[in-house]
Motif scaffolding. Sequence first.
Motif, PDB file in Angstrom:
ATOM      1  N   SER A  61       0.836  -1.198   0.000  1.00 51.58           N
ATOM      2  CA  SER A  61       0.000   0.000   0.000  1.00 51.58           C
ATOM      3  C   SER A  61       0.873   1.251   0.000  1.00 51.58           C
ATOM      4  O   SER A  61       0.618   2.200  -0.753  1.00 51.58           O
ATOM      5  CB  SER A  61      -0.923  -0.010   1.220  1.00 51.58           C
ATOM      6  N   ILE A  62       1.908   1.254   0.815  1.00 54.19           N
ATOM      7  CA  ILE A  62       2.828   2.399   0.883  1.00 54.19           C
ATOM      8  C   ILE A  62       3.499   2.612  -0.472  1.00 54.19           C
ATOM      9  O   ILE A  62       3.577   3.736  -0.977  1.00 54.19           O
ATOM     10  CB  ILE A  62       3.876   2.184   1.999  1.00 54.19           C
ATOM     11  N   ILE A  63       3.967   1.525  -1.071  1.00 54.71           N
ATOM     12  CA  ILE A  63       4.645   1.606  -2.376  1.00 54.71           C
ATOM     13  C   ILE A  63       3.691   2.120  -3.447  1.00 54.71           C
ATOM     14  O   ILE A  63       4.035   2.993  -4.246  1.00 54.71           O
ATOM     15  CB  ILE A  63       5.245   0.235  -2.763  1.00 54.71           C
ATOM     16  N   LEU A  64       2.472   1.590  -3.470  1.00 52.72           N
ATOM     17  CA  LEU A  64       1.501   2.013  -4.484  1.00 52.72           C
ATOM     18  C   LEU A  64       1.069   3.459  -4.299  1.00 52.72           C
ATOM     19  O   LEU A  64       0.885   4.187  -5.280  1.00 52.72           O
ATOM     20  CB  LEU A  64       0.290   1.083  -4.493  1.00 52.72           C
ATOM     21  N   LYS A  65       0.923   3.896  -3.060  1.00 49.28           N
ATOM     22  CA  LYS A  65       0.574   5.306  -2.819  1.00 49.28           C
ATOM     23  C   LYS A  65       1.683   6.219  -3.335  1.00 49.28           C
ATOM     24  O   LYS A  65       1.408   7.254  -3.945  1.00 49.28           O
ATOM     25  CB  LYS A  65       0.331   5.549  -1.330  1.00 49.28           C
ATOM     26  N   GLN A  66       2.930   5.824  -3.103  1.00 47.42           N
ATOM     27  CA  GLN A  66       4.062   6.611  -3.592  1.00 47.42           C
ATOM     28  C   GLN A  66       4.094   6.611  -5.116  1.00 47.42           C
ATOM     29  O   GLN A  66       4.313   7.649  -5.740  1.00 47.42           O
ATOM     30  CB  GLN A  66       5.383   6.058  -3.023  1.00 47.42           C
ATOM     31  N   LEU A  67       3.848   5.440  -5.717  1.00 45.74           N
ATOM     32  CA  LEU A  67       3.804   5.348  -7.180  1.00 45.74           C
ATOM     33  C   LEU A  67       2.714   6.247  -7.746  1.00 45.74           C
ATOM     34  O   LEU A  67       2.940   6.972  -8.723  1.00 45.74           O
ATOM     35  CB  LEU A  67       3.579   3.894  -7.617  1.00 45.74           C
ATOM     36  N   LYS A  68       1.555   6.210  -7.137  1.00 47.88           N
ATOM     37  CA  LYS A  68       0.433   7.037  -7.614  1.00 47.88           C
ATOM     38  C   LYS A  68       0.795   8.526  -7.534  1.00 47.88           C
ATOM     39  O   LYS A  68       0.518   9.293  -8.467  1.00 47.88           O
ATOM     40  CB  LYS A  68      -0.821   6.734  -6.788  1.00 47.88           C
ATOM     41  N   LYS A  69       1.422   8.926  -6.444  1.00 43.93           N
ATOM     42  CA  LYS A  69       1.840  10.321  -6.268  1.00 43.93           C
ATOM     43  C   LYS A  69       2.860  10.709  -7.336  1.00 43.93           C
ATOM     44  O   LYS A  69       2.742  11.759  -7.972  1.00 43.93           O
ATOM     45  CB  LYS A  69       2.433  10.498  -4.871  1.00 43.93           C
ATOM     46  N   GLU A  70       3.861   9.847  -7.541  1.00 37.87           N
ATOM     47  CA  GLU A  70       4.894  10.141  -8.540  1.00 37.87           C
ATOM     48  C   GLU A  70       4.314  10.197  -9.950  1.00 37.87           C
ATOM     49  O   GLU A  70       4.704  11.051 -10.748  1.00 37.87           O
ATOM     50  CB  GLU A  70       6.015   9.107  -8.464  1.00 37.87           C
ATOM     51  N   GLN A  71       3.374   9.296 -10.249  1.00 39.56           N
ATOM     52  CA  GLN A  71       2.722   9.326 -11.561  1.00 39.56           C
ATOM     53  C   GLN A  71       1.964  10.633 -11.751  1.00 39.56           C
ATOM     54  O   GLN A  71       2.038  11.256 -12.810  1.00 39.56           O
ATOM     55  CB  GLN A  71       1.753   8.146 -11.714  1.00 39.56           C
ATOM     56  N   ALA A  72       1.237  11.051 -10.728  1.00 41.87           N
ATOM     57  CA  ALA A  72       0.450  12.293 -10.822  1.00 41.87           C
ATOM     58  C   ALA A  72       1.369  13.486 -11.045  1.00 41.87           C
ATOM     59  O   ALA A  72       1.081  14.356 -11.883  1.00 41.87           O
ATOM     60  CB  ALA A  72      -0.393  12.479  -9.564  1.00 41.87           C
ATOM     61  N   GLU A  73       2.479  13.525 -10.332  1.00 36.01           N
ATOM     62  CA  GLU A  73       3.442  14.621 -10.496  1.00 36.01           C
ATOM     63  C   GLU A  73       4.043  14.609 -11.902  1.00 36.01           C
ATOM     64  O   GLU A  73       4.155  15.658 -12.539  1.00 36.01           O
ATOM     65  CB  GLU A  73       4.550  14.517  -9.443  1.00 36.01           C
ATOM     66  N   TRP A  74       4.417  13.427 -12.373  1.00 35.54           N
ATOM     67  CA  TRP A  74       5.004  13.307 -13.707  1.00 35.54           C
ATOM     68  C   TRP A  74       3.997  13.715 -14.775  1.00 35.54           C
ATOM     69  O   TRP A  74       4.328  14.437 -15.715  1.00 35.54           O
ATOM     70  CB  TRP A  74       5.495  11.875 -13.951  1.00 35.54           C
ATOM     71  N   GLN A  75       2.758  13.258 -14.628  1.00 33.95           N
ATOM     72  CA  GLN A  75       1.722  13.577 -15.599  1.00 33.95           C
ATOM     73  C   GLN A  75       1.440  15.077 -15.633  1.00 33.95           C
ATOM     74  O   GLN A  75       1.263  15.659 -16.709  1.00 33.95           O
ATOM     75  CB  GLN A  75       0.438  12.787 -15.295  1.00 33.95           C
ATOM     76  N   LEU A  76       1.413  15.703 -14.475  1.00 36.77           N
ATOM     77  CA  LEU A  76       1.184  17.150 -14.408  1.00 36.77           C
ATOM     78  C   LEU A  76       2.340  17.894 -15.078  1.00 36.77           C
ATOM     79  O   LEU A  76       2.113  18.787 -15.909  1.00 36.77           O
ATOM     80  CB  LEU A  76       1.038  17.580 -12.950  1.00 36.77           C
ATOM     81  N   LYS A  77       3.552  17.506 -14.763  1.00 35.79           N
ATOM     82  CA  LYS A  77       4.742  18.145 -15.323  1.00 35.79           C
ATOM     83  C   LYS A  77       4.804  17.989 -16.848  1.00 35.79           C
ATOM     84  O   LYS A  77       5.183  18.900 -17.576  1.00 35.79           O
ATOM     85  CB  LYS A  77       5.994  17.543 -14.691  1.00 35.79           C
ATOM     86  N   ASN A  78       4.409  16.817 -17.356  1.00 37.86           N
ATOM     87  CA  ASN A  78       4.504  16.514 -18.779  1.00 37.86           C
ATOM     88  C   ASN A  78       3.190  16.710 -19.534  1.00 37.86           C
ATOM     89  O   ASN A  78       3.085  16.325 -20.700  1.00 37.86           O
ATOM     90  CB  ASN A  78       5.018  15.080 -18.969  1.00 37.86           C
ATOM     91  N   LYS A  79       2.205  17.284 -18.839  1.00 37.64           N
ATOM     92  CA  LYS A  79       0.893  17.527 -19.450  1.00 37.64           C
ATOM     93  C   LYS A  79       0.344  16.272 -20.124  1.00 37.64           C
ATOM     94  O   LYS A  79      -0.107  16.278 -21.259  1.00 37.64           O
ATOM     95  CB  LYS A  79       0.967  18.684 -20.441  1.00 37.64           C
ATOM     96  N   TYR A  80       0.418  15.182 -19.377  1.00 35.14           N
ATOM     97  CA  TYR A  80      -0.052  13.883 -19.876  1.00 35.14           C
ATOM     98  C   TYR A  80      -1.181  13.416 -18.978  1.00 35.14           C
ATOM     99  O   TYR A  80      -1.111  13.521 -17.762  1.00 35.14           O
ATOM    100  CB  TYR A  80       1.094  12.865 -19.848  1.00 35.14           C
ATOM    101  N   ARG A  81      -2.214  12.906 -19.602  1.00 34.45           N
ATOM    102  CA  ARG A  81      -3.318  12.319 -18.843  1.00 34.45           C
ATOM    103  C   ARG A  81      -3.483  10.894 -19.347  1.00 34.45           C
ATOM    104  O   ARG A  81      -3.716  10.674 -20.533  1.00 34.45           O
ATOM    105  CB  ARG A  81      -4.600  13.101 -19.060  1.00 34.45           C
ATOM    106  N   ASP A  82      -3.338   9.945 -18.441  1.00 33.97           N
ATOM    107  CA  ASP A  82      -3.460   8.539 -18.814  1.00 33.97           C
ATOM    108  C   ASP A  82      -4.935   8.185 -18.973  1.00 33.97           C
ATOM    109  O   ASP A  82      -5.663   8.107 -17.988  1.00 33.97           O
ATOM    110  CB  ASP A  82      -2.813   7.646 -17.758  1.00 33.97           C
TER     111      ASP A  82
END
Length: 183
Positions: A61-82
Amino acid sequence: YFYVRILDIGAIGGLTWDNVDFEKKEIYVKNIYDYQDTKKIVPRTKTPSSVRTIPLLPELSIILKQLKKEQAEWQLKNKYRDPENAVFKSSECKIPTDTGCIKTLMLIQDEINIPRKQQIATHGLRHTLASYLLAKGVQIKYVSELLGHKNTAITMRAYEHLLKEQNIEQQGKTLNALNELSK
């Protein structure tokens, strides 16, 4: 990595964030990634019995929460929406392949100095997990459901050797219980 083998590669690729329930501590297997035809996440599984709920360990759960946060940050920075809302995507925004998972597992085993001849393949993790759970006394019905087997007979055939060992143990318990009755 045990979660990788509870699921097959299609279910791993098909895992979306709306199927990870951090509150209930559960992962819902409802989708697969169709590697053959559509090359998309589709709302079905390999078999009807493959639709299931898997417990979410606190560490994962901790790992997935961190992954989700990092994905959201990356997507925002790169203007990408999955559009698929996939849990697992490569840095090129692609769903991982079985080959990619195998290579990653081998690299991890190399890093922790497991000799190549002793390394376990990704499918071996599935058997290791099931064997471990059965050896720890987890009921076969639950293990069968966790693996997404159609019925317990499939699981029993695959892990017959472990079940024979458990039967010997159960036989001893039965004899002790019956001896107590005769006193």
